[in-house]
Design a protein around this motif. Structure first.
Motif, mmCIF file in Angstrom:
data_model
loop_
_atom_site.group_PDB
_atom_site.id
_atom_site.type_symbol
_atom_site.label_atom_id
_atom_site.label_comp_id
_atom_site.label_asym_id
_atom_site.label_seq_id
_atom_site.Cartn_x
_atom_site.Cartn_y
_atom_site.Cartn_z
ATOM 1 N N LEU A 16 0.824 -1.212 0.000
ATOM 2 C CA LEU A 16 0.000 0.000 0.000
ATOM 3 C C LEU A 16 0.859 1.264 0.000
ATOM 4 C CD1 LEU A 16 -2.801 -0.915 2.583
ATOM 5 C CD2 LEU A 16 -2.960 -0.924 0.081
ATOM 6 N N LEU A 17 2.005 1.203 0.657
ATOM 7 C CA LEU A 17 2.860 2.380 0.800
ATOM 8 C C LEU A 17 3.885 2.519 -0.324
ATOM 9 C CD1 LEU A 17 3.287 2.297 4.670
ATOM 10 C CD2 LEU A 17 1.974 3.938 3.316
ATOM 11 N N LYS A 18 3.673 1.832 -1.410
ATOM 12 C CA LYS A 18 4.503 1.995 -2.599
ATOM 13 C C LYS A 18 3.927 3.061 -3.527
ATOM 14 C CE LYS A 18 7.677 -1.229 -2.010
ATOM 15 N NZ LYS A 18 9.063 -0.841 -1.826
ATOM 16 N N GLU A 19 2.729 3.545 -3.224
ATOM 17 C CA GLU A 19 2.033 4.538 -4.039
ATOM 18 C C GLU A 19 1.598 5.704 -3.162
ATOM 19 O OE1 GLU A 19 1.624 4.105 -7.322
ATOM 20 O OE2 GLU A 19 2.550 2.124 -7.253
ATOM 21 N N GLU A 20 1.321 6.838 -3.800
ATOM 22 C CA GLU A 20 0.779 7.989 -3.067
ATOM 23 C C GLU A 20 -0.491 7.544 -2.358
ATOM 24 O OE1 GLU A 20 -1.028 12.430 -3.889
ATOM 25 O OE2 GLU A 20 -0.181 11.318 -5.551
ATOM 26 N N ILE A 40 -1.300 13.724 5.120
ATOM 27 C CA ILE A 40 -0.259 13.790 4.090
ATOM 28 C C ILE A 40 -0.548 12.730 3.027
ATOM 29 C CG2 ILE A 40 1.491 14.698 5.678
ATOM 30 C CD1 ILE A 40 2.757 11.888 5.727
ATOM 31 N N SER A 41 0.054 12.910 1.851
ATOM 32 C CA SER A 41 -0.145 11.909 0.802
ATOM 33 C C SER A 41 1.144 11.572 0.054
ATOM 34 C CB SER A 41 -1.207 12.378 -0.207
ATOM 35 O OG SER A 41 -0.781 13.543 -0.881
ATOM 36 N N TRP A 42 2.156 12.404 0.122
ATOM 37 C CA TRP A 42 3.406 12.116 -0.565
ATOM 38 C C TRP A 42 4.287 11.270 0.328
ATOM 39 C CZ3 TRP A 42 3.863 17.958 -1.757
ATOM 40 C CH2 TRP A 42 3.162 18.262 -2.935
ATOM 41 N N LEU A 43 4.083 9.963 0.304
ATOM 42 C CA LEU A 43 4.930 9.076 1.077
ATOM 43 C C LEU A 43 5.212 7.822 0.298
ATOM 44 C CD1 LEU A 43 3.032 7.437 4.029
ATOM 45 C CD2 LEU A 43 1.865 8.669 2.250
ATOM 46 N N TYR A 44 6.272 7.134 0.721
ATOM 47 C CA TYR A 44 6.751 5.961 -0.006
ATOM 48 C C TYR A 44 7.560 5.103 0.964
ATOM 49 C CZ TYR A 44 9.842 3.327 -3.144
ATOM 50 O OH TYR A 44 10.549 2.335 -3.769
ATOM 51 N N ALA A 45 7.294 3.802 0.947
ATOM 52 C CA ALA A 45 8.052 2.874 1.787
ATOM 53 C C ALA A 45 8.967 2.046 0.882
ATOM 54 C CB ALA A 45 7.119 1.965 2.567
ATOM 55 N N PRO A 46 10.279 2.290 0.931
ATOM 56 C CA PRO A 46 11.200 1.513 0.095
ATOM 57 C C PRO A 46 11.413 0.091 0.607
ATOM 58 C CG PRO A 46 12.420 3.036 1.458
ATOM 59 C CD PRO A 46 10.961 3.340 1.670
ATOM 60 N N ASN A 47 11.153 -0.119 1.902
ATOM 61 C CA ASN A 47 11.302 -1.453 2.496
ATOM 62 C C ASN A 47 10.441 -1.528 3.754
ATOM 63 O OD1 ASN A 47 12.885 -0.428 4.787
ATOM 64 N ND2 ASN A 47 14.541 -0.176 3.290
ATOM 65 N N GLN A 48 10.505 -2.633 4.469
ATOM 66 C CA GLN A 48 9.610 -2.856 5.611
ATOM 67 C C GLN A 48 9.987 -2.081 6.867
ATOM 68 O OE1 GLN A 48 9.786 -7.256 5.321
ATOM 69 N NE2 GLN A 48 7.555 -7.133 5.160
ATOM 70 N N ALA A 54 7.276 13.540 2.082
ATOM 71 C CA ALA A 54 7.618 14.919 1.763
ATOM 72 C C ALA A 54 6.543 15.840 2.305
ATOM 73 C CB ALA A 54 7.737 15.093 0.244
ATOM 74 N N VAL A 55 6.983 16.941 2.914
ATOM 75 C CA VAL A 55 6.075 17.990 3.391
ATOM 76 C C VAL A 55 6.724 19.339 3.107
ATOM 77 C CG1 VAL A 55 4.955 16.631 5.217
ATOM 78 C CG2 VAL A 55 7.016 17.937 5.752
ATOM 79 N N GLN A 143 6.253 14.416 -9.980
ATOM 80 C CA GLN A 143 7.588 14.955 -9.708
ATOM 81 C C GLN A 143 8.031 14.664 -8.273
ATOM 82 O OE1 GLN A 143 6.538 18.975 -10.970
ATOM 83 N NE2 GLN A 143 8.108 18.893 -12.561
ATOM 84 N N VAL A 144 7.132 14.879 -7.328
ATOM 85 C CA VAL A 144 7.487 14.676 -5.917
ATOM 86 C C VAL A 144 7.730 13.196 -5.627
ATOM 87 C CG1 VAL A 144 6.686 14.874 -3.531
ATOM 88 C CG2 VAL A 144 6.339 16.771 -5.125
ATOM 89 N N MET A 145 6.830 12.331 -6.094
ATOM 90 C CA MET A 145 7.000 10.902 -5.834
ATOM 91 C C MET A 145 8.260 10.367 -6.522
ATOM 92 S SD MET A 145 4.709 10.078 -3.672
ATOM 93 C CE MET A 145 4.764 8.292 -3.707
#
Length: 157
Positions: A16-20, A40-48, A54-55, A143-145
């Motif tokens: 779920l956290l691989k996308e905005e 917030i909505s600009w977030l991303y989880a590269p791993n567990q 971004a804010v 751009q942000v993601m």
């Protein structure tokens, strides 16, 4: 019914956290000591074990995190409500590649709890829409993601 799920993001939350995504971020207000919650909505989880977001660099969230690194992210998805607790740090005051002045925050995940009340599940996940120029919003989001994801890949290289 706050049941501990894991010490890191379970696979279904990582996906779920691989996308905005719509998430509530709670920090400790540096002036009052009270909880301070912001969507917030600009977030991303590269791993567990890590979540990047971004804010706006001028956001009170940045000041709060500098004063107290404890944060909680509330995620509604995968049929439930999850509280993701961790320690945050400001990785960059300005994300390279972002068209506006955004801070990059890194959260080290400490634990994850399923906080949905007993005997129920989420049947419809929250949805939101941007209320300004759709084309401009899509471009900015991309751009942000891309900057968030690209910076993390560069760090690991």
């Amino acid at each position: 019914m706050a049941d501990k799920v894991a010490k890191s993001l379970p696979e279904q939350l990582l996906r779920l956290l691989k996308e905005e995504r719509f998430v509530l971020l709670s920090t400790i207000d540096k002036d009052t000591g009270a909880p301070y919650t912001h969507a917030i909505s600009w977030l991303y989880a590269p791993n567990q074990s890590k979540i990047l977001f971004a804010v706006d660099s001028r956001s009170k969230l940045v000041d709060n995190i500098k004063a107290n690194e404890l944060v909680s992210l509330t995620l509604i998805g995968s049929g439930s409500v999850y509280s993701i607790n961790g320690h945050a740090s400001i990785a960059a005051e300005q994300i390279e590649g972002a068209p506006i002045k955004l801070a990059k925050v890194v959260v080290s995940v400490d634990d994850v709890h399923d906080t949905m009340f007993y005997g129920s599940k989420i049947s419809v996940e929250p949805q939101y829409e941007k209320t300004y120029d759709k084309q401009a919003a899509d471009k900015l989001d991309h751009q942000v993601m891309s900057a968030l994801k690209g910076e993390d890949q560069n760090e690991q290289a």
